[in-house]
Design an enzyme around this catalytic site. Sequence first.
Site, PDB file in Angstrom:
ATOM      1  N   TYR A   1     -10.055   8.446 -24.748  1.00 20.40           N
ATOM      2  CA  TYR A   1     -10.314   9.753 -23.856  1.00 20.40           C
ATOM      3  C   TYR A   1     -11.667  10.429 -24.523  1.00 20.40           C
ATOM      4  O   TYR A   1     -11.527  11.390 -24.154  1.00 20.40           O
ATOM      5  CB  TYR A   1      -9.269  10.376 -23.723  1.00 20.40           C
ATOM      6  CG  TYR A   1      -8.133  10.545 -22.992  1.00 20.40           C
ATOM      7  CD1 TYR A   1      -8.154   9.862 -21.702  1.00 20.40           C
ATOM      8  CD2 TYR A   1      -6.396  10.255 -22.928  1.00 20.40           C
ATOM      9  CE1 TYR A   1      -7.745   9.313 -20.126  1.00 20.40           C
ATOM     10  CE2 TYR A   1      -6.040  10.032 -22.390  1.00 20.40           C
ATOM     11  CZ  TYR A   1      -6.291   9.293 -21.433  1.00 20.40           C
ATOM     12  OH  TYR A   1      -4.891   9.616 -19.486  1.00 20.40           O
TER      13      TYR A   1
ATOM     14  N   GLU B   1     -12.140  -1.069 -21.975  1.00 18.92           N
ATOM     15  CA  GLU B   1     -10.285  -0.445 -22.176  1.00 18.92           C
ATOM     16  C   GLU B   1      -9.160  -1.777 -22.341  1.00 18.92           C
ATOM     17  O   GLU B   1      -8.698  -1.948 -23.190  1.00 18.92           O
ATOM     18  CB  GLU B   1      -9.846   0.272 -21.140  1.00 18.92           C
ATOM     19  CG  GLU B   1     -10.476   1.500 -20.743  1.00 18.92           C
ATOM     20  CD  GLU B   1     -10.205   2.516 -19.813  1.00 18.92           C
ATOM     21  OE1 GLU B   1     -10.383   3.783 -19.257  1.00 18.92           O
ATOM     22  OE2 GLU B   1      -9.268   1.878 -18.788  1.00 18.92           O
TER      23      GLU B   1
ATOM     24  N   LYS C   1       2.059   6.644 -18.697  1.00 21.15           N
ATOM     25  CA  LYS C   1       2.535   7.472 -19.657  1.00 21.15           C
ATOM     26  C   LYS C   1       3.481   8.387 -20.162  1.00 21.15           C
ATOM     27  O   LYS C   1       4.353   8.080 -19.427  1.00 21.15           O
ATOM     28  CB  LYS C   1       1.264   8.466 -18.920  1.00 21.15           C
ATOM     29  CG  LYS C   1      -0.199   8.657 -19.082  1.00 21.15           C
ATOM     30  CD  LYS C   1      -1.141   9.530 -18.102  1.00 21.15           C
ATOM     31  CE  LYS C   1      -2.422   9.350 -18.143  1.00 21.15           C
ATOM     32  NZ  LYS C   1      -3.097  10.587 -17.383  1.00 21.15           N
TER      33      LYS C   1
ATOM     34  N   HIS D   1      -2.213   6.044 -15.618  1.00 20.91           N
ATOM     35  CA  HIS D   1      -3.788   6.129 -16.237  1.00 20.91           C
ATOM     36  C   HIS D   1      -3.827   4.868 -15.312  1.00 20.91           C
ATOM     37  O   HIS D   1      -3.646   3.666 -16.041  1.00 20.91           O
ATOM     38  CB  HIS D   1      -4.229   6.054 -17.684  1.00 20.91           C
ATOM     39  CG  HIS D   1      -5.612   5.302 -17.855  1.00 20.91           C
ATOM     40  ND1 HIS D   1      -6.347   6.294 -17.787  1.00 20.91           N
ATOM     41  CD2 HIS D   1      -6.253   4.028 -17.874  1.00 20.91           C
ATOM     42  CE1 HIS D   1      -8.214   5.005 -18.110  1.00 20.91           C
ATOM     43  NE2 HIS D   1      -7.605   4.569 -17.901  1.00 20.91           N
TER      44      HIS D   1
ATOM     45  N   ASN E   1       0.507  13.426 -14.932  1.00 20.47           N
ATOM     46  CA  ASN E   1       0.319  12.746 -13.683  1.00 20.47           C
ATOM     47  C   ASN E   1       0.434  11.407 -13.743  1.00 20.47           C
ATOM     48  O   ASN E   1       0.389  10.535 -13.150  1.00 20.47           O
ATOM     49  CB  ASN E   1      -1.232  12.488 -12.676  1.00 20.47           C
ATOM     50  CG  ASN E   1      -2.091  12.075 -14.320  1.00 20.47           C
ATOM     51  OD1 ASN E   1      -2.024  12.302 -15.317  1.00 20.47           O
ATOM     52  ND2 ASN E   1      -3.439  12.460 -13.647  1.00 20.47           N
TER      53      ASN E   1
HETATM   54  P1  IDP Z   1      -8.281   9.353 -13.610  1.00 20.40           P
HETATM   55  O1  IDP Z   1      -6.352   9.651 -15.095  1.00 20.40           O
HETATM   56  O2  IDP Z   1      -7.073   9.579 -12.659  1.00 20.40           O
HETATM   57  O3  IDP Z   1      -9.307   8.433 -14.129  1.00 20.40           O
HETATM   58  P2  IDP Z   1      -9.569  11.541 -15.353  1.00 20.40           P
HETATM   59  O4  IDP Z   1     -10.666  12.909 -13.964  1.00 20.40           O
HETATM   60  O5  IDP Z   1     -10.563  10.470 -15.615  1.00 20.40           O
HETATM   61  O6  IDP Z   1      -8.280  11.441 -14.592  1.00 20.40           O
HETATM   62  O7  IDP Z   1      -8.630  12.233 -16.008  1.00 20.40           O
HETATM   63  C1  IDP Z   1      -8.031  12.192 -16.904  1.00 20.40           C
HETATM   64  C2  IDP Z   1      -6.129  12.161 -17.804  1.00 20.40           C
HETATM   65  O8  IDP Z   1      -7.268  13.772 -18.111  1.00 20.40           O
HETATM   66  C3  IDP Z   1      -6.019  13.253 -16.364  1.00 20.40           C
HETATM   67  O9  IDP Z   1      -5.080  11.286 -15.210  1.00 20.40           O
HETATM   68  C4  IDP Z   1      -4.896  13.545 -16.467  1.00 20.40           C
HETATM   69  O10 IDP Z   1      -3.960  13.066 -17.419  1.00 20.40           O
HETATM   70  C5  IDP Z   1      -6.082  14.248 -17.641  1.00 20.40           C
HETATM   71  N1  IDP Z   1      -6.579  15.408 -16.826  1.00 20.40           N
HETATM   72  C6  IDP Z   1      -7.608  15.599 -15.697  1.00 20.40           C
HETATM   73  N2  IDP Z   1      -8.070  17.713 -15.366  1.00 20.40           N
HETATM   74  C7  IDP Z   1      -6.701  17.840 -16.346  1.00 20.40           C
HETATM   75  C8  IDP Z   1      -7.049  19.519 -15.964  1.00 20.40           C
HETATM   76  O11 IDP Z   1      -7.485  19.974 -14.719  1.00 20.40           O
HETATM   77  N3  IDP Z   1      -5.560  19.655 -16.764  1.00 20.40           N
HETATM   78  C9  IDP Z   1      -4.744  18.828 -17.033  1.00 20.40           C
HETATM   79  N4  IDP Z   1      -5.646  17.577 -17.445  1.00 20.40           N
HETATM   80  C10 IDP Z   1      -6.360  16.818 -17.036  1.00 20.40           C
HETATM   81 MG    MG Z   2     -10.352   8.485 -15.958  1.00 15.35          MG
END
Ligand code: IDP
Ligand code: MG
Length: 150
Positions: free
Chosen positions: A49, A126, A9, A115, A112
Amino acid sequence: MERTFVLVKPDGVQRTLVGEIISRLERRGLRLVAAKFMQVGRDLAETHYAIHKGKPFYEGLIAYILSAPVMAMVWEGPNAVAAVRQTMGSTRPTEAAPGSVRHDFGLEVGRNLTHASDSIENGEMEVALWFKKEELVDWQRDVDRWAFEN
Ligand code: IDP
Ligand code: MG
């Protein structure tokens, strides 16, 4: 062979962690299938997304993904989906296992770093969303028989 879609990212790119993340996937034994350094457009970000549309963090997530270039990749190998999710670590960096990318380089869920597809089915979707068929390279490595059992 199982395939998974991986994104470094914008924060990972800006923090110059592209090479580190690729290196970890290579050392895991996974085989690179495709890679594309690119600036994401809004349509692609929203399609990728779509499952999170309506959630409180959705607008911030789209802005985050559009904020700088990303490194989009496809990796393959036995159990590629689970292996890459494990290498990346849990969504929230403070819950990610020590030694994972999100633990070692991250602090907050909204930064984080990566992805990775969460299932074989989503991986296929994807890969098809981000890459054309002709961009996926079918190849073998001499080391494959030492990294893959079959
Ligand atoms: P993942 O990336 O581990 O699959 P997902 O639940 O699919 O996690 O969420 C997608 C992305 O959305 C996360 O990687 C993160 O960047 C963002 N995200 C998820 N939950 C939150 C939140 O509570 N606050 C801000 N960003 C979030
Ligand atoms: Mg996800």
